[in-house]
Design a protein around this motif. Sequence first.
Motif, short mmCIF file in Angstrom:
data_model
loop_
_atom_site.label_atom_id
_atom_site.label_comp_id
_atom_site.label_asym_id
_atom_site.label_seq_id
_atom_site.Cartn_x
_atom_site.Cartn_y
_atom_site.Cartn_z
N CYS A 26 21.48 -0.44 -31.12
CA CYS A 26 21.97 -1.42 -30.90
C CYS A 26 21.12 -2.12 -30.26
O CYS A 26 20.21 -1.91 -29.47
CB CYS A 26 23.16 -1.44 -30.69
N SER A 27 21.37 -2.89 -30.28
CA SER A 27 20.01 -3.09 -30.15
C SER A 27 19.87 -4.49 -30.29
O SER A 27 20.92 -5.40 -30.30
CB SER A 27 19.42 -2.43 -31.48
N ASP A 28 18.73 -4.93 -30.37
CA ASP A 28 18.51 -6.20 -30.42
C ASP A 28 18.76 -6.86 -31.66
O ASP A 28 18.44 -6.53 -32.98
CB ASP A 28 17.09 -6.38 -29.96
N SER A 29 19.65 -8.00 -31.71
CA SER A 29 19.84 -8.56 -32.87
C SER A 29 19.00 -10.05 -33.17
O SER A 29 19.34 -10.77 -33.89
CB SER A 29 21.25 -8.97 -32.96
N GLY A 30 18.19 -10.06 -32.23
CA GLY A 30 17.16 -11.26 -32.43
C GLY A 30 17.78 -12.36 -31.46
O GLY A 30 17.16 -13.52 -31.25
N SER A 31 19.00 -12.35 -30.75
CA SER A 31 19.46 -13.03 -29.71
C SER A 31 18.85 -12.91 -28.46
O SER A 31 18.03 -11.99 -28.29
CB SER A 31 20.88 -12.86 -29.72
N GLU A 32 19.05 -13.66 -27.53
CA GLU A 32 18.64 -13.64 -26.05
C GLU A 32 19.13 -12.58 -25.48
O GLU A 32 18.56 -11.77 -24.63
CB GLU A 32 18.90 -14.88 -25.35
N ASP A 33 20.52 -12.01 -25.88
CA ASP A 33 21.14 -10.87 -25.37
C ASP A 33 20.26 -9.77 -25.82
O ASP A 33 20.25 -8.79 -24.64
CB ASP A 33 22.53 -10.66 -25.75
N GLY A 34 19.79 -9.63 -26.65
CA GLY A 34 18.98 -8.43 -27.32
C GLY A 34 17.73 -8.24 -26.69
O GLY A 34 17.28 -7.23 -26.67
N GLY A 35 17.00 -9.56 -26.58
CA GLY A 35 15.77 -9.35 -25.72
C GLY A 35 14.76 -8.69 -26.74
O GLY A 35 13.77 -8.27 -26.24
N SER A 36 14.76 -9.36 -28.13
CA SER A 36 13.55 -8.80 -28.85
C SER A 36 12.40 -9.75 -28.68
O SER A 36 12.75 -10.71 -29.29
CB SER A 36 14.05 -8.53 -30.45
N ASP A 37 11.24 -9.54 -28.14
CA ASP A 37 10.27 -10.15 -27.98
C ASP A 37 9.07 -9.71 -28.93
O ASP A 37 8.02 -10.42 -29.07
CB ASP A 37 9.88 -10.58 -26.68
N GLY A 38 9.46 -8.68 -29.77
CA GLY A 38 8.40 -8.24 -30.47
C GLY A 38 7.37 -7.40 -29.69
O GLY A 38 6.20 -6.77 -30.37
N THR A 145 21.41 10.18 -45.70
CA THR A 145 20.66 9.63 -44.80
C THR A 145 21.62 9.47 -43.60
O THR A 145 22.54 9.00 -43.56
CB THR A 145 20.03 8.29 -45.03
N VAL A 146 20.95 9.86 -42.32
CA VAL A 146 21.82 9.58 -41.07
C VAL A 146 21.00 8.47 -40.52
O VAL A 146 19.54 8.67 -40.38
CB VAL A 146 21.51 10.87 -40.00
N VAL A 147 21.48 7.37 -40.07
CA VAL A 147 20.93 6.48 -39.48
C VAL A 147 21.32 6.34 -37.90
O VAL A 147 22.43 6.41 -37.52
CB VAL A 147 21.41 4.98 -40.03
N THR A 148 20.21 6.39 -36.95
CA THR A 148 20.56 6.30 -35.68
C THR A 148 19.98 5.00 -34.95
O THR A 148 18.79 4.61 -35.27
CB THR A 148 19.83 7.47 -34.83
N LEU A 149 20.80 4.50 -34.01
CA LEU A 149 20.41 3.16 -33.26
C LEU A 149 20.37 3.87 -31.77
O LEU A 149 21.56 4.29 -31.36
CB LEU A 149 21.18 2.34 -33.41
N SER A 150 19.43 3.27 -31.22
CA SER A 150 19.39 3.82 -29.49
C SER A 150 18.82 2.39 -28.92
O SER A 150 17.87 1.85 -29.34
CB SER A 150 18.74 4.84 -29.37
#
Length: 264
Positions: A26-38, A145-150
């Motif tokens: 879960c992660s970052d959805s591209g919002s400020e809450d997720g905090g994805s700055d690349g 396929t098993v997809v895992t989010l951490s």
Amino acid sequence: MKRSSGARLCATAVVGALSLALLTGCSDSGSEDGGSDGGKGSSAKALTKAELDNLLIKQGDVAGYKVQPVDKELASSKDKLKSDEKCLPLVYVMAGLAPTDAPAETNTMARQEKKPTDTASKSLEDLAEGEVEDAMTDALSVDVTVVTLSSYEGEGAADAFQSVSDAVKSCSGGFEVTDGGEKSKVTKVAAEDAVGATGDEAVAFAATGEIDEKTGQSGVMHAQVVRHGNTIAGYFTMNIGAMMTGKDYAIPAAIVDAQAGKLK
């Protein structure tokens, strides 16, 4: 390659020791809450499991695949998995778990849907000698396929990604795995080109697992880890029929793209 019933059982045992969950049928959805700055670091807080669950692919997101929960009774846990410490990130990814300890993680399973062949549609009594084996192989020839989010805080995601990247190199000669009382062996790990959307950084590998120690029969499994900001997306794909026959297959790019789309 001769496909005996013994080889089928051995294949099932090896696969089960690495990831029993794949054999259920879960992660970052591209919002400020997720905090994805690349970047490799972030001040964002890790998402909760509930938030990660909302970001997982769902039924209907990937055409041609049935998306369903991983069987919790069969899924492996980190406390049951034993291996060379440097190779554990690879073991965890192949077991549908986060590559390193994470504040929150979740997973799901996508099984390829396929139309039955003429042989598969026959009853067991109607199958000629030799067709039984072909029917069983055909039934097992689907990508699972098993997809895992951490989700991680700070540089946790970058560190987790690096642990997998390092392990692909340092564990190229293989390693043994113990899952509870079941033992299995990976004889080779080789880097592969990543498929689908690769986020901020991605690493992919093929793991050759020993199916039958006496005959030397082996099968190839595929895994990929993609970092999206503070989130790690892991993919592990097996096709037991292809493993038994030596046919090529790969992680479905459509699954990677669908999951990446939810993490933007």
